[in-house]
Design an enzyme around this catalytic site. Sequence first.
Site, short mmCIF file in Angstrom:
data_model
loop_
_atom_site.label_atom_id
_atom_site.label_comp_id
_atom_site.label_asym_id
_atom_site.label_seq_id
_atom_site.Cartn_x
_atom_site.Cartn_y
_atom_site.Cartn_z
N CYS A 50 0.82 -1.21 0.00
CA CYS A 50 0.00 0.00 0.00
C CYS A 50 0.86 1.26 0.00
O CYS A 50 0.41 2.32 -0.44
CB CYS A 50 -0.94 0.00 1.20
SG CYS A 50 -0.10 -0.11 2.80
N PRO A 113 8.32 -4.02 11.16
CA PRO A 113 8.88 -5.30 10.69
C PRO A 113 8.14 -5.93 9.53
O PRO A 113 8.66 -6.83 8.89
CB PRO A 113 8.76 -6.19 11.94
CG PRO A 113 7.55 -5.66 12.65
CD PRO A 113 7.53 -4.17 12.39
#
Length: 434
Positions: A50, A113
């Site tokens: 995204c 992460p």
Amino acid sequence: MKLLVLGVNHETAPVDIREKVSFSPAQVQNALSELKSQGLANESVILSTCNRTEIYTTLKSQSPEKIRAWLHEYFELEEDSINSFLYEYADIEAIKHMMRVSSGLNSLVLGEPQILGQIKEAFHLAHKSDSVHQTLHALFQYIFKTAKQVRTDTAIGSSPVSVAFSAVALSKQFFGKLENQTALLLGAGETVELVARHLKESHIGNLIIANRTLSKAHQLTESLGGYAISLHEIDDHLHEADIVIASTASPTPILKTEMVANALKKRRNKPMFMIDIAVPRDIEPAIGNFSDTYLYTVDDLQEIIEENKRSRKDAALEAEEIVELQAENFMAQYQATQQISPIIQRYRQQAYTLKEHALQDALHHLENGGDPQELLTKLANQLTNKILHTPTTNLHHAGLNGQKEVIQAAEQILLTQQSDASDSSENENTHATS
């Protein structure tokens, strides 16, 4: 070889531009195939999330402009319409960029992460599509190793920087372990869902989710455990909660002072830890005046988040040093490999030519009635003598000329232990035919 990174991200392009060049998983496979079939790239990996779309390629002679043109054509965009939003890195700068991305140094949330997992997925998809070969395979393994080192050797991911994570982290600081605690969550939106997931990962003892629309609360408890109640039932269950985290869209407070006072009596003044992350607030501020309640607001969490962001920025400076070093190390290894590869190829070709001549000679004698056993023995002796002739002659000259470094290198290269040789025989055969 030219390594190229071409992409857009949250820093260079708004969402209406990023969505124009966003690849679905099915499109990624098709795009990788096009890059290969059109001769635009030797190898390629496409990362599409995204917040970014990036194309990693190795090129021989094609220019980056052709990759740009292909991207416009693939998404049917007007010519050069997104060029001002694209960034481009080549060779060692491309390696550094890829290492920064995988380590979370280039993410919207510094040090997050999830990006490493997304890059690994992109790599595996490209590998499955036969778009990854020797160079990108070696590079991505090095990138994964670097990302792991960054997270291990720095504090880049140790401090929570989201409201949901910070709320759970603060609860753990208060109680230590959460296995014996009950958490009551008010609301069923995205933030509460994230809080619930973090609580589950922290092994919360019991989970209660209260929401105006009971079906939405049920959806969360079905996937995360616990049980759902309506907002009207809070008064009946509030005393069960050691932790209360509130995030509804209510214009007025959900938890009233009298409700909490009654709950504390039922709890025999056992403390309650509360975090109100709603705006407007879900918990009446006066509740924080009770001696057995510990009430935090979204502003309190924001202070923690900002402090953690500063901590991550300090860790990012350490991470940059690791990236710089590892990028240079990979480049040095790659260049050394490039120097030795032509030598290996020439040596293999010489051996292959010797083999072909000896084999054709043996087949000729076999067709003319030669004894097979004698011919096999002769073939083996010929190959042994011819393959050993040049290196042993050169080694003899090195000894006569006192070239100790050559002698030491020859000993290391030629006198391989038999176990090592047998272990690598399969690889040798693979390389010889590749």
